[in-house]
Enzyme design. Structure first.
Site, mmCIF file in Angstrom:
data_model
loop_
_atom_site.group_PDB
_atom_site.id
_atom_site.type_symbol
_atom_site.label_atom_id
_atom_site.label_comp_id
_atom_site.label_asym_id
_atom_site.label_seq_id
_atom_site.Cartn_x
_atom_site.Cartn_y
_atom_site.Cartn_z
ATOM 1 C CG HIS A 71 -1.896 -1.080 1.189
ATOM 2 N ND1 HIS A 71 -3.179 -1.013 0.746
ATOM 3 C CD2 HIS A 71 -1.826 -2.372 1.876
ATOM 4 C CE1 HIS A 71 -3.859 -2.231 1.002
ATOM 5 N NE2 HIS A 71 -2.926 -3.152 1.547
ATOM 6 C CG ASN A 144 -7.672 -4.443 0.802
ATOM 7 O OD1 ASN A 144 -7.108 -3.221 1.362
ATOM 8 N ND2 ASN A 144 -7.291 -5.674 0.939
ATOM 9 C CG HIS A 335 -2.540 -0.862 15.112
ATOM 10 N ND1 HIS A 335 -2.662 -2.214 14.668
ATOM 11 C CD2 HIS A 335 -1.885 -0.921 16.467
ATOM 12 C CE1 HIS A 335 -2.265 -3.017 15.644
ATOM 13 N NE2 HIS A 335 -1.986 -2.245 16.404
ATOM 14 C CE1 TYR A 358 -2.615 -4.747 9.257
ATOM 15 C CE2 TYR A 358 -2.408 -2.381 8.568
ATOM 16 C CZ TYR A 358 -2.773 -3.706 8.475
ATOM 17 O OH TYR A 358 -3.436 -4.266 7.298
HETATM 18 FE FE1 HDE Z 1 -2.470 -4.696 5.817
HETATM 19 N N1 HDE Z 1 -0.762 -4.018 6.102
HETATM 20 N N2 HDE Z 1 -1.871 -6.392 6.353
HETATM 21 N N3 HDE Z 1 -4.234 -5.651 4.959
HETATM 22 N N4 HDE Z 1 -3.133 -3.063 4.804
HETATM 23 C C1 HDE Z 1 -0.333 -2.734 5.940
HETATM 24 O O1 HDE Z 1 0.705 -1.259 7.240
HETATM 25 C C2 HDE Z 1 -0.593 -6.737 6.946
HETATM 26 C C3 HDE Z 1 -4.544 -6.841 5.132
HETATM 27 C C4 HDE Z 1 -4.256 -2.612 4.219
HETATM 28 O O2 HDE Z 1 -3.251 3.389 3.881
HETATM 29 C C5 HDE Z 1 0.982 -2.361 6.438
HETATM 30 O O3 HDE Z 1 0.970 0.952 7.562
HETATM 31 C C6 HDE Z 1 -0.723 -8.033 7.242
HETATM 32 C C7 HDE Z 1 -5.836 -7.146 4.908
HETATM 33 C C8 HDE Z 1 -4.450 -1.422 4.100
HETATM 34 O O4 HDE Z 1 -1.787 3.288 5.359
HETATM 35 C C9 HDE Z 1 1.337 -3.529 7.235
HETATM 36 C C10 HDE Z 1 -1.692 -8.783 6.748
HETATM 37 C C11 HDE Z 1 -6.429 -5.920 4.700
HETATM 38 C C12 HDE Z 1 -3.096 -0.914 4.245
HETATM 39 C C13 HDE Z 1 0.184 -4.600 6.701
HETATM 40 C C14 HDE Z 1 -2.439 -7.923 6.165
HETATM 41 C C15 HDE Z 1 -5.332 -4.865 4.602
HETATM 42 C C16 HDE Z 1 -2.403 -1.894 5.014
HETATM 43 C C17 HDE Z 1 2.034 -1.737 5.709
HETATM 44 C C18 HDE Z 1 -2.037 -10.212 6.955
HETATM 45 C C19 HDE Z 1 -7.955 -5.447 4.160
HETATM 46 C C20 HDE Z 1 -2.822 0.670 3.852
HETATM 47 C C21 HDE Z 1 2.006 -0.177 5.977
HETATM 48 C C22 HDE Z 1 -2.108 -10.829 8.029
HETATM 49 C C23 HDE Z 1 -8.849 -5.712 5.052
HETATM 50 C C24 HDE Z 1 -3.039 1.619 5.177
HETATM 51 C C25 HDE Z 1 1.367 -0.108 7.098
HETATM 52 C C26 HDE Z 1 -2.766 2.750 4.907
HETATM 53 C C27 HDE Z 1 -1.020 -1.644 5.152
HETATM 54 C C28 HDE Z 1 0.107 -5.777 7.367
HETATM 55 C C29 HDE Z 1 -3.558 -8.176 5.307
HETATM 56 C C30 HDE Z 1 -5.472 -3.617 4.304
HETATM 57 C C31 HDE Z 1 2.670 -4.340 6.793
HETATM 58 C C32 HDE Z 1 0.361 -8.775 8.156
HETATM 59 C C33 HDE Z 1 -6.616 -8.674 4.800
HETATM 60 C C34 HDE Z 1 -5.495 -0.567 3.500
HETATM 61 O O5 HDE Z 1 1.510 -3.692 8.421
#
Ligand code: HDE
Length: 694
Positions: A71, A144, A335, A358
């Site tokens: 993202h 998402n 988060h 997060y």
């Molecule tokens: Fe994320 N995800 N994600 N994700 N995600 C991040 O956090 C993570 C997942 C989503 O505009 C990171 O600040 C793991 C699902 C959005 O700043 C990180 C897993 C969904 C955004 C992270 C998932 C999301 C992130 C990277 C699996 C939809 C952007 C930078 C367990 C429901 C937020 C950050 C923004 C961002 C981890 C799966 C949505 C790395 C470990 C499912 C919208 O922490």
């Protein structure tokens, strides 16, 4: 002032302007000269005592922070969430407790796979993350634009992300899923296949962040004042409907305007047309937890809306652009564990992993534990605790103590009870053996992929089949392509045969009959549409027939359309029409519709202009509405499109092609209405797609 009285503007309390101010150093010392460094003589070496030079360069060297691992590319906006239908019977969340209660929000939309500088219109899932600055603290709904995810357990997230990111050897391809490592992973992890169906569909190519749904994905838990839990899935529904681009168009937009989605959001908000979304919830009483043929804790599954309808509880309007991209959109820290009383988690193993990930991410990205003090992250609710120090501490804590319990500070800050707004975790009995094992209830990977496929209209199915052929066509290793096609045969044999045919592979045997069920709510075919904020390219040149054109433009603009006159030269056209942009500075892919007004000379000039003909042909190819008035009809007819869509005279609305050959009989209003209707229809895929030179 109570925390509840604080407003969105409070989030901007650290804004700094420089109007009428003097340039200074970080220490506030005024600067006389910033273009030449301090040297020994005019041609001598630079002196280390030039503190302004050193500060300027040092600050520059440290400007970047790590981009998000996923993202990375996004756009943010502020706005307001208003509760419209309170649901105190299921949640005690204060921001959902009273009709009319307003809560400031910050939303960040994003693509997932690409780096910060990648193009907006790539095939990808989009992030839709919302920070609610509620009176009881910040609540983040980090969602998402697809309602399901690729994997069921967060421990696989690094593997999945490594697979989708560019190939490790050469960092190619940027922001694209069409390469071997991703499809290798997919072919070995069939739990991905439902989400892959969404990824190959038009949902992965949103026309705009304003025409995109959002989903919390996981099953969360609402908790009411009595401590009773209810399972909940969150949905954002755009008021303008859910609309997408077509694949060929996205590729061209990536070159013509890589900021297409960011610009669209920015422009809409600047012009007072910020997007609006409804917040809907699907509620499942705890007693019904096991009444589904899938597990509510499995994030690769939806609850079909036909089974559990959406209840709309509020609406969100985004109406203010950030002042500074870095300070706000880049530094915003979401988060999943930022929850408020009334909202709790379930044991979805993907959600549980996110609740770890997060915070960990923010610590590295934002350089320490004080990131919640950054203006965009700071709650409007008051913050009092004994956490101290660390990099970037901005608060000057004046308390004589930093521990609990204490008597020196009278026990403050004191603990609160739930009736005073304290968060209390949901009481859930959990017992079992410590194991690494997926529940058998997570095993069915194909039924909902088939449900999605069955719910698509003809053209949506065609786009999905085409996407598979494109993506797998880019995969170099044949054994990977074969394995994916075998999975597709479990989704739908017709789809597998079509893809196999396109790839020159053998069609696998039909061993999994299609269950035939569908969920109409999943299709984009019957989305509400509107002319409002749609962009119309008007192709004109000197001699344009201004009267009828102005009449039609006035009608479209009064309905909120954004019409731009594009001409071979800037300024004003002979005939008195003002030119908005040069034909060559734009492209038909940047508009929702194309209109060719009349005027013999104007049409004559455009006829000899390859760019104008290309606007018409491309708009036709991309199933966009085409309008033509008077002599303009001839130009449309001569463009390399399928003329079967044009009639000689009058009003024709054949698959979005609307013409008015003669303006003599006062039918302009009817023409404008028919054209507006075609624009509101977004795309006209019933049109036979003619072969058009691209
Ligand atoms: Fe994320 N995800 N994600 N994700 N995600 C991040 O956090 C993570 C997942 C989503 O505009 C990171 O600040 C793991 C699902 C959005 O700043 C990180 C897993 C969904 C955004 C992270 C998932 C999301 C992130 C990277 C699996 C939809 C952007 C930078 C367990 C429901 C937020 C950050 C923004 C961002 C981890 C799966 C949505 C790395 C470990 C499912 C919208 O922490």
């Amino acid at each position: 002032m109570s925390s509840g009285d604080r407003k969105l503007e409070d989030l901007s309390r650290d804004r700094v302007g420089h109007e009428d101010e003097r340039l200074t150093t970080d220490q506030g010392v005024r600067v006389e000269h910033t273009d030449d460094s301090l040297t020994v003589g005019e041609r001598g070496p630079t002196l280390i005592e030039d503190f302004h030079f050193r500060e300027k360069l040092t600050r520059f060297d440290h400007e970047r922070i790590p981009e998000r691992v996923v993202h990375a590319r996004g756009a943010g906006a502020y706005g307001t969430f208003t509760c419209t239908d309170p649901i105190p019977e299921v949640t005690k969340a204060d921001f959902l407790a009273e009709a009319g209660r307003e809560t400031p929000v910050f939303v960040r939309f994003s693509t997932v796979a690409g780096s910060r500088g990648s193009a907006d219109t790539v095939r990808d899932v989009r992030g839709f993350a919302t920070k609610f600055y509620t009176r009881e603290g910040n609540y983040d709904l980090v969602g998402n634009n697809f309602p399901v995810f690729f994997i069921q357990d967060g421990i696989k997230f690094p593997d999945f992300v490594h697979a989708v990111k560019p190939e490790p050897r050469n960092e190619i391809p940027q922001a694209s899923s069409a390469h071997d490592t991703l499809w290798d992973f997919i072919s070995l992890q069939p739990e991905t296949i439902h989400m892959v169906m969404w990824l190959m569909s038009d949902r992965a190519l949103p026309r705009s962040y304003r025409t995109m749904q959002g989903f919390g994905v996981h099953t969360f838990r609402f908790v009411n004042a009595e401590g009773k839990g209810t399972f909940v899935k969150f949905h954002w529904r755009p008021k303008l409907g859910t609309h997408s681009l077509v694949w060929d168009e996205t590729q061209k937009i990536a070159g013509a305007d890589p900021d297409f989605n960011r610009r669209d959001l920015w422009d809409a908000i600047e012009s007072g047309n910020g997007p609006e979304y409804e917040l809907g919830v699907q509620l499942v009483p705890e007693e019904r937890e096991h009444n589904f043929d899938f597990d509510l804790l499995d994030a690769t599954k939806i609850i079909p809306e036909e089974e559990v309808p959406l209840r709309i509880v509020g609406r969100m309007v985004l109406d203010r652009n950030p002042d500074n991209f870095f300070a706000e959109t880049e530094q915003v820290a979401f988060h999943t564990a930022n929850v408020v009383p009334g909202i709790d988690f379930t044991n979805d193993p993907l959600l549980q992993a996110r609740n770890f990930s997060y915070l960990d991410t923010q610590l590295i990205r934002l350089g320490g534990p004080n990131f919640a003090q950054l203006p965009v992250n700071r709650p409007l609710a008051e913050v009092h605790h004994h956490q101290r120090d660390g990099y970037g501490q901005h608060r000057i804590d004046v308390s004589p103590v930093s521990y609990h319990p204490n008597s020196i500070a009278g026990g403050c800050p004191a603990l609160a009870s739930p009736s005073e707004g304290a968060y209390r975790h949901y009481t859930e009995r959990v017992d079992g053996t410590k194991i690494r094992k997926r529940s058998p209830s997570f095993e069915d990977h194909y039924s909902q992929a088939t449900l999605f496929w069955n719910s698509m209209s003809d053209w949506e199915q065609q786009h999905i089949a085409d996407a598979f052929q494109f993506e797998l066509g880019k995969v170099e290793r044949e054994y990977i392509r074969e394995r994916v096609v075998e999975h597709l045969a479990h989704v739908d044999h017709g789809l597998a045969s079509q893809v196999a045919g396109g790839l020159g592979l053998e069609t696998p045997a039909d061993t999994s009959p299609n269950h035939g069920r569908s969920s109409p709510a999943l299709s984009q075919a019957n989305q509400p549409g509107s002319v409002a904020t749609r962009k119309v390219a008007v192709l004109a040149a000197d001699g344009v027939d201004a009267g009828p054109l102005e009449h039609v433009l006035q009608s479209l603009r009064s309905q909120g359309a954004v019409c731009e006159v594009l001409a071979p030269h800037a300024g004003t056209l002979e005939g008195g029409v003002t030119v908005d942009r040069g034909l060559l500075t734009m492209a038909s892919v940047l508009y929702d519709a194309v209109l060719v007004p009349g005027g013999r000379e104007s049409v004559e000039e455009l006829r000899g202009n390859g760019a104008a003909m290309r606007y018409v042909a491309e708009a036709f190819k991309h199933a966009k509405p085409l309008g033509a008035i008077g002599d303009g009809v001839a130009l449309v007819r001569e463009a390399p499109i399928d003329n079967a869509h044009l009639s000689e005279n009058g009003l024709v609305d054949d698959a979005g092609v609307v013409t008015l050959a003669s303006t003599d009989n006062g039918e302009l209003d009817a023409f404008a209405a028919a054209f507006a209707q075609a624009i509101a229809g977004h795309r006209h895929f019933d049109r036979r797609l003619a072969a058009v030179p691209a």
